[in-house]
Structures are given as C-alpha cells and as structure tokens.
Design an enzyme around this catalytic site. Structure first.
Site, short mmCIF file in Angstrom:
data_model
loop_
_atom_site.label_atom_id
_atom_site.label_comp_id
_atom_site.label_asym_id
_atom_site.label_seq_id
_atom_site.Cartn_x
_atom_site.Cartn_y
_atom_site.Cartn_z
CG PHE A 237 -4.71 -41.65 -45.53
CD1 PHE A 237 -5.72 -40.80 -45.14
CD2 PHE A 237 -4.55 -42.84 -44.86
CE1 PHE A 237 -6.58 -41.15 -44.10
CE2 PHE A 237 -5.39 -43.19 -43.83
CZ PHE A 237 -6.41 -42.34 -43.44
CB ILE A 463 -11.53 -42.63 -49.68
CG1 ILE A 463 -11.47 -41.11 -49.56
CG2 ILE A 463 -11.48 -43.04 -51.13
CD1 ILE A 463 -10.17 -40.51 -50.10
N GLY A 464 -14.00 -42.78 -46.98
CA GLY A 464 -14.13 -42.55 -45.55
C GLY A 464 -14.41 -41.11 -45.20
CG ASN A 615 -22.39 -32.66 -43.62
OD1 ASN A 615 -22.06 -32.31 -42.49
ND2 ASN A 615 -23.21 -33.68 -43.83
CB THR A 618 -18.67 -34.76 -43.82
OG1 THR A 618 -19.18 -33.72 -44.66
CG2 THR A 618 -19.81 -35.71 -43.48
N GLY A 686 -11.67 -27.64 -52.17
CA GLY A 686 -11.15 -28.83 -51.52
C GLY A 686 -10.88 -28.66 -50.04
CD GLU A 689 -4.63 -33.63 -51.08
OE1 GLU A 689 -3.62 -34.27 -51.37
OE2 GLU A 689 -5.35 -33.07 -51.92
#
Length: 729
Positions: A237, A463-464, A615, A618, A686, A689
């Site tokens: 994060f 990062i997950g 995807n 995700t 992106g 965020e």
C-alpha cells in the site's frame, strides 16, 4: 499469427492462490538459510532530543547474542539519497541509520541486537538501557504553521479573484484528515547474506531495483554485486515503495557477523519505521454561476513532513485536472514536525485531496439546490484543463450514468434528513474518482522452451494484486499458449528492470514490455523457420502461421536447441499529445443511528474506466480493496499521536481501527469504457489506487444527506456526527 485466445479479458483464477491458501508460499520472513542469525531493533522512547548514554553490558553477555550495535556510526553504512531529495534516491528516510545520537522522532532505531535465535535477540534488546536529554517535540500542524513560511501559490490557470467576483454563489470550507498508517499483513522484513563481496538480500518490497541501488550505495558496491529477491509480498500500500533503514541494518549486521541475518519488524515498529500518510489541513473555495458552472476554485493544502525530508502530500493534484473551470489556484504548504518521515500511501495526495474537493462540490450543490451528479456533469471536461491536451481515453460520463443506474440514484430526493427507518436515518452520496499513473520504462524477457512451455521474466512484483496471473495472460495472448504453460518470474534484480510497483503503473507499462518480448521471440523463431529450406514453414507467410506450443516446440526440436529467448522494452512517450488518467464514480448509501451517531455503509457502487481490463477478477479485487480503503478512511482510520510525547498512542491492530467483514456492506464494481487507444497497444491503465479516491467523500456526502450534518474532519466518528446535530434529530 496466434490462434484466437480468450486470455485477455478472461477472469482467470490467481495462479498463486493455491500456495497462499495452503501456507506454502515463501515470503521474506520464511526464507530459510543455513546458519541464519536474527536481528532485533531497539527504538527511541522519546520524540526529540539526544542519547546521552547506552548501557549494553547485559545485552552483550546475554545467551546467544552475537553482536550489539548502537547509534555511534560504527556500522560503516554510507549515505543514500532520499526518494524525496533532489537526487531522487530510493530511501524513504534519508538519514543513515544508527549514525549518530540525535533523536528525530519517537520509535527511531537506536540499537540492534543480533543473536542465534529470535527469542535470544528479543531478550538482549530488552536488556538495553538508554539515557536521553529530552526536548519538547513539535507534533501538531497547528503549532508548526506559525513557524512555517506560506507555501508557493501555483496559479494553474486564469485569475482567482476575477473568478470569485463573477460567481453567483460561493462556498468556503475547511477540511481535515488525520495521519494514517499502512498495515499490510506482512510486516517489513529483510534477510541478508554476503558471499565475499557479493550481497544477496531477500526483502519485502515494492521496489527491488531501488533496494539494490540503496544497498550498493550504502556499502560501496557496484550495482551488479547486489541481488535483491522478493517473490511474494504480503501487501504494501506504499509502505514498501521506498527503502527503509531496517533493510540497510540487516545487510550491515550480516556483513559484521559473517552470517545470514533476518530482521522482521514487529507490528508496533511498523507504526514508526515505514512512513505514514501525513495529516492534512485543507481550505476549499468554490465560485459558480447559478447554472452550476464553476467560475473559480481555490485549494490550499497544508501537510506535515519530518525534519529532514521534503515529502509533499499534494492535496491539490486532483483539483488541477478534474473539472472545467477557468480560474484555479492551488497552494501547498508543508510543515516540519518531530515525526517519522511520511511516505506515499494508496492514492497519495489524491485520497485526502478528493475528500476535500468532492465534499465541497456537494456543499455547492446543496447551496444551488442542484443534484450533485448534475453539477459534476455540467463541469465535465474532455481535455485536461491544466495542459489543454485531450485525454487519451475518458469515459467518465458513462461512469456517472452506469453507476447511477446500478445504484438507483434519485436526483430529486436531495433534502437532508428526510429518509428514516425507525431510529435510523438513510442517506446517499456520490463523488468522482480520478488518478494518473507514474510513467515508468520497463523491460522483460520471454523464453520459448522445447517442451512447449514459456518463461516470462521481469523485475516487477506481485504485492498481492495478481501480477503473476495477469502477466501470464498477456504472454499467453501473444504466444498462443494456455496460461498454465507459462512460468512467470518476478521479484529478482537479475531479471530485466521494471519500475517500482507504485503509482498504478505495473500492468499499464510492464505489460507492454512483456508483449514486446513475446512478439520478439516469436518473430525471431518464425523468421528463421520461413528462411530455412529444412523447415516445414519454409517460405510461408509469417502472418498466416498459427503460432502455439506445437509450432515452436517442433521448430526448436528440429534445430536442436532447448530454448530461444528475447528481451522486449516499453518506454512511455514523454512527448505524448495526450493526457492520461483513469476515471470513476462512487455512489454510497449509509444508515446513521440517530441516537448514537454511528454510521454504517449499507452499500457502495463504483463505476471505473481503467482502459482494457486484462483480468476482471483481479481488477475487481483491487477496486473492491480500494473502496474498502475509502470506507476505512471515511469512518475509522486515524493514527492518534500524543501531543506532548509525540508517540503513536496505540501502535497495534487492536487500537488502530480497520474494517472487518461486518463493517463492509454490499460493494459493487462496474467496468466502463474499453482499451485506451493512445497509451499502448495493450490499452490498460491503472486500477490499484483509483478505488480509494473519492470513496470517503461519497460516504461523507451520504452522511450529510442522511442527517444534515456536514462532517469535515475525518474519520466520521459518532461523536462528530452527534456534535454536528446540535439539539438532535
């Protein structure tokens, strides 16, 4: 050339799911090395002053202790530039750790114990006694403002005074957001090993390249003598987006004791060692005509930083580009507090900035008697108002429309405090989301193997968020393979370099590099085959060849090589005529207990334009996580700082409130728009965020609609709701 495949846009399950749910995934703290020693940090109990003495006698003679290091500069760690300095180095805190006895913040690392076992290192650390000369710390923004010169005023466009003079309606309001701490499930962790003059480090990081550069600088090594690995990261994060002092300390300890050393931060140490989202104070002034068209926006932001850094939580960044307004002025001021260095947290600047801006827009809509959604539509812009460039792709109007339809937005029902279910008041609110991307160049390699499999390698990170899965899908699309036949390697500086996994850039900019690598190795093999009289593909049209595992496996076997590889690159166009952002709209419904002021979020709908969705599974997960982040920002998250001692009051998950399942109502995510035609041939933007940006404002606006109480200070706790209600409802 490759057969039609469903992999781009397919909701594939995460390839790393089985190893994670079975507990067999290897994180940094799980790395087992022969002769491993353990390091534990001792931290300052004061926020400002100087160490006058450190008693380490008991620690040095404690069972299993190998070494004790104090703040005397003896570890031989060289300086490394800060990420926020003019040199733009990788460190989150530019001070060299354990370099001197000066205390700059509570929880500063002041000693380190290395022992055979973790328990022995903890016992040794607990036996150290430190004496201080204490000074009163400065820890509140309000106390520091008087000592800070005004920030630079950046007139983004037009003339503010003129814009306010011609306005029919003006709104002025002040907003506050508290400091927040990132709390990933995996704390900061580093395992270091030296082999002669070569250093290998396993680190939980969002930036393996930055860790490598920092370690090379700190220990005077050529960069190619340092290798950094980070196979799995248990959340970041932003807290792992720069390099923190514990990474250097682990490497220094390993060099001194001549053994591999593991250093894992405790949960309380995560509150003092890996940065925070700083507190903000914001003032918004809006001017508008009666029809809702904005004539002026002023956005003044004050944020906190540490004594030695220049971290700016740029609250006005979203204001400069979101709406069509001829006169915009933004002023940003930073004040220096005796606190740890802040850092970027998910949606840096824009998350707190959007709370202020989007709340003020709602206040303006109320003054105008206008639907808040209609107000935003009337100020929609098809070009970036700060640069005049057209957007590479923008479907924000569609986000508004699709989100409102799914949510059941009722524009005619905007009178506050009129919807009630017994003692519970019901309200709805909305806000806009927008986020730019950090443009990072990337490289990747692709390897075709004679067994019909392929390998993709890039020094990026999972990062997950599902990076292993999505990168495999991108490669499968080009190579004509099923994703199960593709091995994705990440988190290793021996692989081609990629940007840090921050700023919502990983899929958008690393993805095209993977495509280039796959296309290059495919085309190299086909070009050789069609030119070879011995090949069954001789003199075939390359574009007509169906490329897949059978094709390349047979060709590699025929020429007698086990594999063929190529490297691909992607460089964002620094001179692009287009401006790039992702966009979205949040809609929220809340229920407020009229007796206690307790706020519950019943449901939220987020409609997002993020370009091509590689995807949906995700991507949806990331956006749901962002919306939950926004819910936490709105109702729960705040780091309490003792104003006298400058310490975090409750540095643990029992005291730092985060949402659990019972706190989260129904969340719904919609994808709007399609591939961005001007960003890359992949067309993805992106998603990491944008889910958080605007979510807190939508909830705050819903609370106002439910109660008539405008809470301008986050989080929206029951006491603030009740206090704002005056005599009650």
């Amino acid at each position: 050339m490759s057969p039609e495949t469903p992999w781009i846009g397919a909701a594939e399950p995460r390839v790393d799911g089985p190893v994670k749910v079975t507990g067999t995934a290897i994180y940094t703290g799980d790395v087992a090395l022969p002769d491993l020693a353990h390091a534990v940090l001792v931290q300052s109990t004061i926020a400002k002053g100087r160490i006058t003495g450190t008693d380490i006698a008991a620690a040095e003679t404690a069972p299993g202790v190998l070494a004790v290091y104090i703040s005397d500069g003896s570890l031989g760690i060289g300086p490394v530039a800060s990420f926020y300095s003019a040199d733009n180095g990788p460190m989150g805190d530019g001070r060299t750790p354990l370099s001197d006895p000066v205390i700059h913040h509570h929880g500063q690392h002041i000693a380190m114990v290395v022992a055979e076992t973790l328990e022995q290192a903890v016992a040794g650390a607990e036996s150290i006694r430190t004496r201080y000369r204490h000074e009163a710390p400065l820890v509140r923004i309000e106390d520091a403002i008087a000592q800070t010169p005004p920030g630079r005023e950046d007139i983004v466009r037009g003339d503010l005074a003129t814009g306010l003079a011609v306005a029919d309606v003006t709104v002025e309001a002040y907003y506050e957001t508290p400091p927040q701490h990132m709390n990933p499930m995996e704390p900061g962790a580093t395992t270091a090993r030296w082999s002669g003059d070569r250093l290998t480090v396993y680190d939980s990081t969002q930036y393996v390249g930055g860790v490598r550069v920092a370690l090379a600088a700190a220990f005077g090594l050529p960069v190619d003598k340092v290798r950094v690995l980070s196979g799995f990261v248990g959340g970041g994060f932003g807290s792992k987006g720069t390099v923190w002092p514990h990474v250097l300390l682990a490497a220094a300890a390993a060099r001194r004791v001549g053994r591999p050393v593991r250093l894992v931060l405790t949960r309380p140490q995560m509150f003092t060692s890996c940065g925070t989202r700083p507190a903000t104070r914001q003032r918004i002034v809006l001017g508008a005509h009666r029809d809702g068209r904005l004539t002026a926006i002023a956005h003044d932001g004050t944020t906190a930083t540490s004594p030695g850094e220049n971290v700016v939580e740029s609250t006005g960044g979203i204001t400069s580009t979101l709406y069509a307004c001829p006169n915009v002025a933004i002023r940003q001021r930073i004040v220096r507090l005796d606190m740890q260095a802040p850092t970027f947290q998910r949606g840096p600047g824009r998350a707190p900035g959007s709370f202020a801006l989007e709340s003020a827009l709602d206040e303006l809509a109320h003054e105008l008697g206008m639907d808040p959604l209609e107000l935003r539509l009337r100020n929609h812009t098809d070009t970036d108002p700060s640069s005049g460039r057209p957007w590479s792709s923008k479907h924000l109007r569609e986000c508004y429309r699709a989100g409102a339809e799914r949510f059941g937005w009722e524009p005619d029902d905007r009178t506050p405090g009129t919807r009630r279910e017994g003692d519970v008041l019901i309200g709805t609110g909305m806000a806009t989301a927008a986020h730019e991307m950090d443009p990072g160049a990337a490289a990747a390699y692709a390897e075709l193997r004679v067994d019909g499999s392929a390998v993709i390698g890039v020094a990026s990170h999972d990062i997950g968020t599902g990076t292993y899965t999505v990168f495999g899908q991108i490669a499968a699309d080009v190579l004509g393979l099923v994703p199960d036949r593709i091995i994705v390697r990440l988190g290793d500086t021996d692989l081609p370099e990629a940007p840090p996994s921050i700023g919502s850039q990983t899929v958008a900019y690393v993805g095209p590099a993977i495509r280039r690598a796959c296309e290059a190795v495919r085309d190299d093999l086909l070009a050789a085959s069609v030119a070879d009289p011995e090949s069954p593909l001789y003199q075939r049209e390359i574009g007509a060849i169906e490329f897949g595992a059978e094709t390349f496996a047979s060709e590699l076997a025929r020429i007698g090589v086990p594999s063929l590889s190529a490297v691909g690159h992607h460089h964002p166009d620094a001179n692009s005529p287009y401006a790039v952002q992702s966009f979205g709209a949040h809609f929220a419904e809340v229920a407020v207990d009229s007796l206690t002021g307790t706020v519950r979020v019943r449901r939220m709908v987020g409609a997002f334009d993020i370009g091509r969705v590689i995807n949906p599974r995700t991507a949806r997960s990331q956006l749901l996580g962002g919306m939950t982040f926004g819910l936490a920002q709105a109702l729960m998250e705040a780091t309490a700082i003792d104003p006298r001692r400058g310490q975090v009051v409750e540095p643990h998950l029992a005291g730092y409130h985060l949402p659990v399942n019972a706190d989260v109502g129904t969340l719904d995510v919609l994808f709007v728009g399609g591939p961005d035609p001007h960003l890359s041939d992949l067309g993805a933007r992106g998603a990491g965020e944008i889910g958080v940006i605007g979510a807190a404002a939508a909830i705050a606006n819903a609370v106002f609609h439910a109660t008539g109480v405008r809470v301008r200070t986050l989080p929206i706790t029951p006491d603030r709701v009740v206090a704002g209600s005056g005599a009650g409802w």
